[in-house]
Write an enzyme that holds these catalytic residues in place. Structure first.
Site, PDB file in Angstrom:
ATOM      1  N   THR A  84       0.803  -1.216   0.000  1.00  0.00           N
ATOM      2  CA  THR A  84       0.000   0.000   0.000  1.00  0.00           C
ATOM      3  C   THR A  84       0.842   1.276   0.000  1.00  0.00           C
ATOM      4  OG1 THR A  84      -0.127  -0.050   2.424  1.00  0.00           O
ATOM      5  CG2 THR A  84      -1.887  -1.156   1.204  1.00  0.00           C
ATOM      6  N   GLY A  85       2.156   1.159   0.168  1.00  0.00           N
ATOM      7  CA  GLY A  85       3.023   2.336   0.175  1.00  0.00           C
ATOM      8  C   GLY A  85       3.357   2.815  -1.226  1.00  0.00           C
TER       9      GLY A  85
ATOM     10  N   ARG B 238      -3.476  -3.124   9.899  1.00  0.00           N
ATOM     11  CA  ARG B 238      -4.446  -2.056   9.684  1.00  0.00           C
ATOM     12  C   ARG B 238      -5.045  -2.105   8.278  1.00  0.00           C
ATOM     13  NH1 ARG B 238      -1.197   1.475  10.658  1.00  0.00           N
ATOM     14  NH2 ARG B 238      -0.635   2.167   8.566  1.00  0.00           N
TER      15      ARG B 238
ATOM     16  N   ARG C  87      21.734  -4.270   3.644  1.00  0.00           N
ATOM     17  CA  ARG C  87      22.625  -3.674   2.640  1.00  0.00           C
ATOM     18  C   ARG C  87      24.106  -3.833   2.960  1.00  0.00           C
ATOM     19  NH1 ARG C  87      19.189   1.853   2.038  1.00  0.00           N
ATOM     20  NH2 ARG C  87      17.530   1.073   0.670  1.00  0.00           N
TER      21      ARG C  87
ATOM     22  N   CYS D 217      18.284   4.859  -2.689  1.00  0.00           N
ATOM     23  CA  CYS D 217      17.999   5.515  -3.970  1.00  0.00           C
ATOM     24  C   CYS D 217      19.103   6.496  -4.369  1.00  0.00           C
ATOM     25  CB  CYS D 217      16.647   6.217  -3.912  1.00  0.00           C
ATOM     26  SG  CYS D 217      16.397   7.231  -2.436  1.00  0.00           S
TER      27      CYS D 217
ATOM     28  N   GLN E 277      16.988  15.792  -3.013  1.00  0.00           N
ATOM     29  CA  GLN E 277      16.160  14.602  -2.977  1.00  0.00           C
ATOM     30  C   GLN E 277      14.666  14.923  -2.905  1.00  0.00           C
ATOM     31  OE1 GLN E 277      19.645  12.372  -0.462  1.00  0.00           O
ATOM     32  NE2 GLN E 277      17.618  11.430  -0.359  1.00  0.00           N
TER      33      GLN E 277
ATOM     34  N   SER F  70       9.141  12.234  -2.365  1.00  0.00           N
ATOM     35  CA  SER F  70       8.655  10.845  -2.459  1.00  0.00           C
ATOM     36  C   SER F  70       9.581   9.873  -1.752  1.00  0.00           C
ATOM     37  CB  SER F  70       8.489  10.434  -3.926  1.00  0.00           C
ATOM     38  OG  SER F  70       9.697  10.608  -4.641  1.00  0.00           O
TER      39      SER F  70
ATOM     40  N   LYS G  57      24.915   6.211   4.499  1.00  0.00           N
ATOM     41  CA  LYS G  57      24.475   5.167   3.573  1.00  0.00           C
ATOM     42  C   LYS G  57      25.111   5.356   2.198  1.00  0.00           C
ATOM     43  CE  LYS G  57      19.840   4.427   5.551  1.00  0.00           C
ATOM     44  NZ  LYS G  57      18.392   4.624   5.295  1.00  0.00           N
TER      45      LYS G  57
ATOM     46  N   HIS H 128      15.104  12.494  -7.859  1.00  0.00           N
ATOM     47  CA  HIS H 128      16.293  12.994  -7.149  1.00  0.00           C
ATOM     48  C   HIS H 128      17.293  13.568  -8.156  1.00  0.00           C
ATOM     49  CE1 HIS H 128      14.714  11.217  -3.642  1.00  0.00           C
ATOM     50  NE2 HIS H 128      15.606  10.287  -3.390  1.00  0.00           N
TER      51      HIS H 128
END
Length: 332
Positions: free
Chosen positions: A10-11, A38, A98, A127, A154, A157, A211, A240
């Site tokens: 749902t994301g 939920r 990762r 990303c 960035q 989203s 990261k 981005h």
């Protein structure tokens, strides 16, 4: 044909995963939409049909061939081993695996050969890292990287649906002469930029900047590469951007530098004008332009790169990983 589970369906990235599966004609016999308790019991369209959303639990992966995770590191750590145990190939979009030496971290155009051997869980990079490594790879192959300095711009989203709605609400508030409210970000993003993406670490760099450094080194197999990143959130919806400065180990002339980008898989190289987030939105390529020699550095080069972070920065890269790991020849 295969049974595919999307965790976090749902994301915003989950929905993009479903769109990309359809666009690339990935051979799906059955799709299983998994989300939080939920959302369980609700229906959602996927691959042209309505499907009931199920709660993501350890027993939800029976019979699943491919599990695409986009639900955060806590969920990935809790459920990815169960999916693997059930026989599924797991491609995880969170930071959970990762830096795990037993789990490949893959951008298929760059180190897809790692997919010939894995333990059932594969990491999908950050990303901003995908954008940076794709933009760096041609110059690295031409002259060898000695140092990288990057500033990112960035899109909202990247922080998920609540951030998208917050920016929209802030813009609406300002149009109405009301005071905009910030909950997702530390300050108002509308008509602003925020030099902060995730929490600040003791050394003053943010989690996102760590990261980018650590994942870039791993993907390019350059464990000691000096990488400095400044990550900035900007009021852009999907794509981005990054300004990148590199120092190479060997001299590379302008013709060779341009030739390194021309035809590189997954890259659109711009020579007539510069690419912008509007150009990159809803596209699958990494767009590179403004390539120029940097006189401030020995063997220095500077460039501008843009990418749809929901596509190549998340969903597309994950599905490309699955295609190669499963020996599926589809898509474009």
């Amino acid at each position: 044909m295969s049974t595919v589970a999307v965790v976090g369906a749902t994301g915003v990235v989950g929905r993009e995963l479903l769109d990309v599966l359809a666009e690339r004609a990935f051979p799906v016999d059955q799709v299983r939409l998994l989300a939080s308790k939920r959302s369980a019991g609700q229906t959602m369209e996927a691959l042209g049909e309505l499907h009931e959303i199920r709660e993501a639990t350890p027993d939800a992966f029976d019979g699943v061939d491919l599990a695409l995770f986009s639900a955060g590191s806590d969920i990935a750590k809790a459920l990815a081993p169960a999916a693997r145990k059930a026989g599924a190939l797991v491609v995880d979009n969170s930071s959970a695996f990762r830096m795990d030496p037993d789990c490949p971290l893959v951008v298929p155009e760059l180190n897809g050969d790692l997919l010939a051997s894995h333990n059932g869980i594969i990491g999908n990079p950050n990303c901003s890292t995908i954008l940076l490594t794709m933009a760096l790879a041609p110059l690295h192959r031409a002259g060898g990287l000695a140092r990288v300095v990057m500033s990112s711009y960035q899109a909202v989203s990247g922080a998920g649906a609540p951030a998208i709605e917050e920016l929209r609400a802030q813009e609406d508030a300002e149009r109405l002469g009301e005071e905009p409210i910030a909950n997702v970000f530390p300050t108002v993003l509308a008509h602003n930029v925020i030099p902060w993406v995730a929490g600040v670490q003791p050394d003053g760099f943010t989690v996102e900047e760590h990261k980018v450094r650590n994942e870039t080194r791993r993907i390019l197999a350059l464990p000691d590469l000096p990488v400095t990143a400044t990550c900035v959130r900007v009021p852009v919806w999907r794509a981005h951007s990054e300004a990148v400065h590199v120092e190479l180990q060997r001299p590379v002339d302008a013709a060779a530098a341009a030739a390194a980008y021309d035809g590189f898989p997954g890259i659109r190289f711009w020579t007539d004008r510069f690419p912008t987030p509007r150009d990159a939105a809803h596209t699958n390529e990494v767009h590179v332009g403004r390539l120029r020699a940097d006189p401030a550095l020995p063997n220095g080069w500077a460039l501008w790169a843009v990418m749809d972070q929901l596509r190549k920065g998340a969903a597309l890269n994950a599905i490309q990983i699955a295609e190669r790991a499963m020996g599926i020849s589809v898509g474009a």
